[in-house]
Design a protein around this motif. Structure first.
Motif, PDB file in Angstrom:
ATOM      1  N   ALA A 289      22.888  -4.306 -40.681  1.00 40.61           N
ATOM      2  CA  ALA A 289      22.094  -3.604 -39.668  1.00 40.61           C
ATOM      3  C   ALA A 289      21.202  -2.538 -40.285  1.00 40.61           C
ATOM      4  O   ALA A 289      20.276  -2.058 -39.632  1.00 40.61           O
ATOM      5  N   TRP A 290      21.502  -2.126 -41.529  1.00 45.42           N
ATOM      6  CA  TRP A 290      20.736  -1.101 -42.237  1.00 45.42           C
ATOM      7  C   TRP A 290      20.584   0.180 -41.426  1.00 45.42           C
ATOM      8  O   TRP A 290      19.504   0.746 -41.333  1.00 45.42           O
ATOM      9  N   HIS A 291      21.700   0.605 -40.838  1.00 41.78           N
ATOM     10  CA  HIS A 291      21.705   1.951 -40.252  1.00 41.78           C
ATOM     11  C   HIS A 291      21.466   2.997 -41.336  1.00 41.78           C
ATOM     12  O   HIS A 291      20.773   3.992 -41.112  1.00 41.78           O
ATOM     13  N   LEU A 292      22.030   2.752 -42.517  1.00 44.16           N
ATOM     14  CA  LEU A 292      21.856   3.649 -43.655  1.00 44.16           C
ATOM     15  C   LEU A 292      21.402   2.854 -44.871  1.00 44.16           C
ATOM     16  O   LEU A 292      21.788   1.695 -45.046  1.00 44.16           O
ATOM     17  N   TYR A 293      20.604   3.508 -45.707  1.00 44.62           N
ATOM     18  CA  TYR A 293      20.287   2.979 -47.038  1.00 44.62           C
ATOM     19  C   TYR A 293      20.769   4.026 -48.035  1.00 44.62           C
ATOM     20  O   TYR A 293      20.149   5.080 -48.209  1.00 44.62           O
ATOM     21  N   VAL A 294      21.911   3.740 -48.663  1.00 40.39           N
ATOM     22  CA  VAL A 294      22.587   4.716 -49.516  1.00 40.39           C
ATOM     23  C   VAL A 294      22.426   4.324 -50.981  1.00 40.39           C
ATOM     24  O   VAL A 294      22.927   3.279 -51.412  1.00 40.39           O
ATOM     25  N   ILE A 295      21.723   5.166 -51.730  1.00 42.34           N
ATOM     26  CA  ILE A 295      21.640   4.978 -53.170  1.00 42.34           C
ATOM     27  C   ILE A 295      22.734   5.817 -53.841  1.00 42.34           C
ATOM     28  O   ILE A 295      23.266   6.752 -53.246  1.00 42.34           O
ATOM     29  N   GLN A 296      23.072   5.443 -55.067  1.00 35.69           N
ATOM     30  CA  GLN A 296      24.004   6.236 -55.873  1.00 35.69           C
ATOM     31  C   GLN A 296      23.282   6.670 -57.146  1.00 35.69           C
ATOM     32  O   GLN A 296      22.794   5.834 -57.912  1.00 35.69           O
ATOM     33  N   LEU A 297      23.218   7.961 -57.336  1.00 38.36           N
ATOM     34  CA  LEU A 297      22.499   8.511 -58.474  1.00 38.36           C
ATOM     35  C   LEU A 297      23.309   8.387 -59.757  1.00 38.36           C
ATOM     36  O   LEU A 297      24.543   8.361 -59.732  1.00 38.36           O
ATOM     37  N   ASP A 298      22.591   8.333 -60.873  1.00 37.33           N
ATOM     38  CA  ASP A 298      23.207   8.469 -62.183  1.00 37.33           C
ATOM     39  C   ASP A 298      23.245   9.964 -62.486  1.00 37.33           C
ATOM     40  O   ASP A 298      22.214  10.574 -62.780  1.00 37.33           O
ATOM     41  N   LEU A 299      24.429  10.560 -62.404  1.00 40.50           N
ATOM     42  CA  LEU A 299      24.541  12.016 -62.526  1.00 40.50           C
ATOM     43  C   LEU A 299      24.254  12.502 -63.943  1.00 40.50           C
ATOM     44  O   LEU A 299      24.068  13.717 -64.144  1.00 40.50           O
ATOM     45  N   TYR A 349      31.108   9.124 -53.086  1.00 39.83           N
ATOM     46  CA  TYR A 349      30.608  10.340 -52.438  1.00 39.83           C
ATOM     47  C   TYR A 349      29.851  11.230 -53.409  1.00 39.83           C
ATOM     48  O   TYR A 349      28.766  11.746 -53.092  1.00 39.83           O
ATOM     49  N   ASN A 350      30.380  11.407 -54.606  1.00 42.19           N
ATOM     50  CA  ASN A 350      29.759  12.326 -55.567  1.00 42.19           C
ATOM     51  C   ASN A 350      28.350  11.915 -55.947  1.00 42.19           C
ATOM     52  O   ASN A 350      27.538  12.757 -56.354  1.00 42.19           O
ATOM     53  N   ARG A 351      28.045  10.626 -55.811  1.00 43.39           N
ATOM     54  CA  ARG A 351      26.736  10.129 -56.264  1.00 43.39           C
ATOM     55  C   ARG A 351      25.824   9.669 -55.123  1.00 43.39           C
ATOM     56  O   ARG A 351      24.686   9.283 -55.356  1.00 43.39           O
ATOM     57  N   ALA A 352      26.312   9.720 -53.881  1.00 42.44           N
ATOM     58  CA  ALA A 352      25.598   9.099 -52.761  1.00 42.44           C
ATOM     59  C   ALA A 352      24.504   9.989 -52.174  1.00 42.44           C
ATOM     60  O   ALA A 352      24.695  11.189 -51.985  1.00 42.44           O
ATOM     61  N   VAL A 353      23.375   9.356 -51.870  1.00 41.74           N
ATOM     62  CA  VAL A 353      22.287   9.984 -51.107  1.00 41.74           C
ATOM     63  C   VAL A 353      21.720   8.929 -50.164  1.00 41.74           C
ATOM     64  O   VAL A 353      21.430   7.805 -50.579  1.00 41.74           O
ATOM     65  N   SER A 354      21.552   9.301 -48.909  1.00 43.60           N
ATOM     66  CA  SER A 354      20.966   8.395 -47.917  1.00 43.60           C
ATOM     67  C   SER A 354      19.476   8.691 -47.783  1.00 43.60           C
ATOM     68  O   SER A 354      19.085   9.830 -47.510  1.00 43.60           O
ATOM     69  N   LEU A 355      18.666   7.657 -47.972  1.00 44.81           N
ATOM     70  CA  LEU A 355      17.218   7.788 -47.825  1.00 44.81           C
ATOM     71  C   LEU A 355      16.801   7.527 -46.380  1.00 44.81           C
ATOM     72  O   LEU A 355      17.514   6.843 -45.644  1.00 44.81           O
ATOM     73  N   PRO A 356      15.642   8.033 -45.960  1.00 48.61           N
ATOM     74  CA  PRO A 356      15.185   7.763 -44.592  1.00 48.61           C
ATOM     75  C   PRO A 356      15.026   6.273 -44.331  1.00 48.61           C
ATOM     76  O   PRO A 356      14.497   5.539 -45.170  1.00 48.61           O
ATOM     77  N   ILE A 357      15.510   5.831 -43.173  1.00 56.73           N
ATOM     78  CA  ILE A 357      15.310   4.439 -42.762  1.00 56.73           C
ATOM     79  C   ILE A 357      15.439   4.367 -41.247  1.00 56.73           C
ATOM     80  O   ILE A 357      16.487   4.641 -40.681  1.00 56.73           O
ATOM     81  N   TYR A 358      14.336   4.048 -40.585  1.00 57.98           N
ATOM     82  CA  TYR A 358      14.328   3.855 -39.139  1.00 57.98           C
ATOM     83  C   TYR A 358      13.085   3.047 -38.765  1.00 57.98           C
ATOM     84  O   TYR A 358      12.086   3.046 -39.495  1.00 57.98           O
ATOM     85  N   PRO A 359      13.133   2.301 -37.643  1.00 56.11           N
ATOM     86  CA  PRO A 359      12.115   1.289 -37.360  1.00 56.11           C
ATOM     87  C   PRO A 359      10.692   1.817 -37.237  1.00 56.11           C
ATOM     88  O   PRO A 359       9.746   1.082 -37.548  1.00 56.11           O
ATOM     89  N   CYS A 360      10.522   3.054 -36.764  1.00 61.58           N
ATOM     90  CA  CYS A 360       9.153   3.540 -36.578  1.00 61.58           C
ATOM     91  C   CYS A 360       8.596   4.224 -37.819  1.00 61.58           C
ATOM     92  O   CYS A 360       7.523   4.828 -37.765  1.00 61.58           O
ATOM     93  N   MET A 361       9.284   4.122 -38.954  1.00 63.79           N
ATOM     94  CA  MET A 361       8.671   4.518 -40.222  1.00 63.79           C
ATOM     95  C   MET A 361       7.506   3.577 -40.524  1.00 63.79           C
ATOM     96  O   MET A 361       7.637   2.363 -40.419  1.00 63.79           O
ATOM     97  N   SER A 362       6.388   4.136 -40.941  1.00 63.54           N
ATOM     98  CA  SER A 362       5.250   3.317 -41.342  1.00 63.54           C
ATOM     99  C   SER A 362       5.406   2.901 -42.801  1.00 63.54           C
ATOM    100  O   SER A 362       6.227   3.453 -43.550  1.00 63.54           O
ATOM    101  N   ASP A 363       4.612   1.925 -43.211  1.00 62.10           N
ATOM    102  CA  ASP A 363       4.622   1.541 -44.622  1.00 62.10           C
ATOM    103  C   ASP A 363       4.213   2.707 -45.506  1.00 62.10           C
ATOM    104  O   ASP A 363       4.722   2.857 -46.627  1.00 62.10           O
TER     105      ASP A 363
END
Length: 378
Positions: A289-299, A349-363
């Motif tokens: 469903a892509w409610h969230l797009y969670v990346i994990q950083l290289d600390l 958790y220590n490496r997670a960041v959620s980026l913006p993601i929602y349907p009315c985001m433009s390209d």
């Protein structure tokens, strides 16, 4: 916040929703009534279940679900530590205790094999609450097999998972009861609200009564007759017709919303996968469903707080999902938990960041996020 700030999440509300709310206001029927019943019927058909009950939050729905399956004081309920506190707090509402099981390092969902091992050694477990993190389904077959083996019920926390398929079946048609969230940031937004889905008529009847003070008939049902009876000590968990008015049209857009979220997720994946980070994993048994797009950083490359601060300085909102429950004061102290008790949840958790993601985001919005992430990490 400046006018050019790109928020982490926004609801996508169109004229259809606005007109339906205005119609509700003009009708004079603002609380639970015809719009709520229409929304419930539409939702049941969409998910493919016999019963859907609208409530004022996912938390309320989870509470009703656990009560309906008979959870009592002293019982134990297995769930994930990598979730919002509502998943576990409803267990405590009934005097029961959560038993946390660590997560799979790829999906961030509860590890079904650790779950089976826990059921084998912990007495008094009466239910499992799998959490479909970010909109990807848990691996439900082994979970349901374990539930059947140990005679426990399955209440799915699908706050993130509309619409999500597991091996071609809609989440909501798998366990005993499934509960969704319609909070303002979710894939279907009514501001506040939730829905309970079940194929079990006895559970549905029990939850329907309990969601409004334990009364045998709600106000809408009593429109032609004044009489009602209180048959249980219930709760004030009903959805209003104003919220349902939003939900009716949000549901009609659920598939197109998911398609747009998937497009954004693909753009992120295709343009960030060469950077020092880990992109979200998608299991072959589940749609997303892509409610969230969670990346994990290289600390070793960048500190998370620095990354978030630099994104904010560029006018882009991010978030962190979630601070594991075993790190939170209440859960840590009550159950004498330590950070290392759930090492996968801690590492994620220590490496997670959620980026913006929602349907009315433009390209252009998506390109802006990609450009800034690349700028920071390059």
């Amino acid at each position: 916040m400046n006018d050019n700030f790109l928020p982490f999440a926004l609801p996508c509300i169109g004229e259809e929703e606005i007109n339906e709310v205005v119609d509700t206001l003009k009708s004079g029927w603002l609380t639970t009534g015809p719009k709520t019943k229409r929304f419930q019927n539409d939702f049941a058909q969409f998910v493919g279940v016999d019963h859907a009950l609208a409530v004022n939050s996912c938390t309320a729905g989870l509470h009703l679900a656990l009560e309906a399956i008979g959870i009592q004081a002293g019982d134990k309920v297995i769930t994930s530590p990598y979730t919002f506190t509502a998943t576990a707090e409803v267990i405590r509402y009934l005097g029961a205790d959560p038993v946390f099981v660590d997560i799979d390092p790829q999906t961030f969902n509860i590890d079904p094999y650790q779950l089976a091992a826990t059921l084998d050694i912990v007495d008094g477990v009466k239910a499992i609450i799998p959490v479909h993190f970010a909109g990807q389904a848990c691996d439900m077959d082994p979970i349901l097999e374990s539930a059947a083996e140990f005679s426990v019920k399955v209440v799915e926390d699908a706050a993130h998972a509309l619409p999500t398929l597991y091996k071609g079946r809609m989440v909501g048609s798998l366990g005993d009861i499934t509960v969704y969230s319609f909070y303002v940031t979710k894939t279907l937004a009514t501001g506040e609200g939730g829905m309970i889905a079940t194929a079990n008529p006895e559970y549905a009847e029990r939850m329907s009564i309990l969601r409004l003070h334990g009364m045998s008939r709600d106000v809408f049902d009593r429109n032609s007759s004044w009489h009602y009876d209180v048959v249980a000590p219930g709760f004030k968990y009903n959805m209003t017709d104003m919220a349902a008015a939003l939900g009716i049209h949000q549901l009609q857009k659920a598939e197109s919303f998911q398609q747009r979220r998937a497009e954004i997720a693909n753009l992120y994946t295709n343009n960030l996968n060469d950077l020092p980070l880990t992109i979200p994993y998608q299991a072959d048994y589940s749609s997303h469903a892509w409610h969230l797009y969670v990346i994990q950083l290289d600390l070793a490359t960048i500190d998370r707080n620095t990354f978030i601060e630099r994104m904010a300085a560029a006018g882009i909102g991010t978030s962190v999902h979630f601070i594991p429950l075993h790190l939170q004061t209440y859960w840590r102290d009550r159950y004498d938990l330590k950070a290392e008790d759930f090492p996968v949840a801690l590492d994620v958790y220590n490496r997670a960041v959620s980026l913006p993601i929602y349907p009315c985001m433009s390209d252009d919005d998506v390109d802006r996020v990609i450009t800034q992430v690349r700028t920071i990490l390059k």
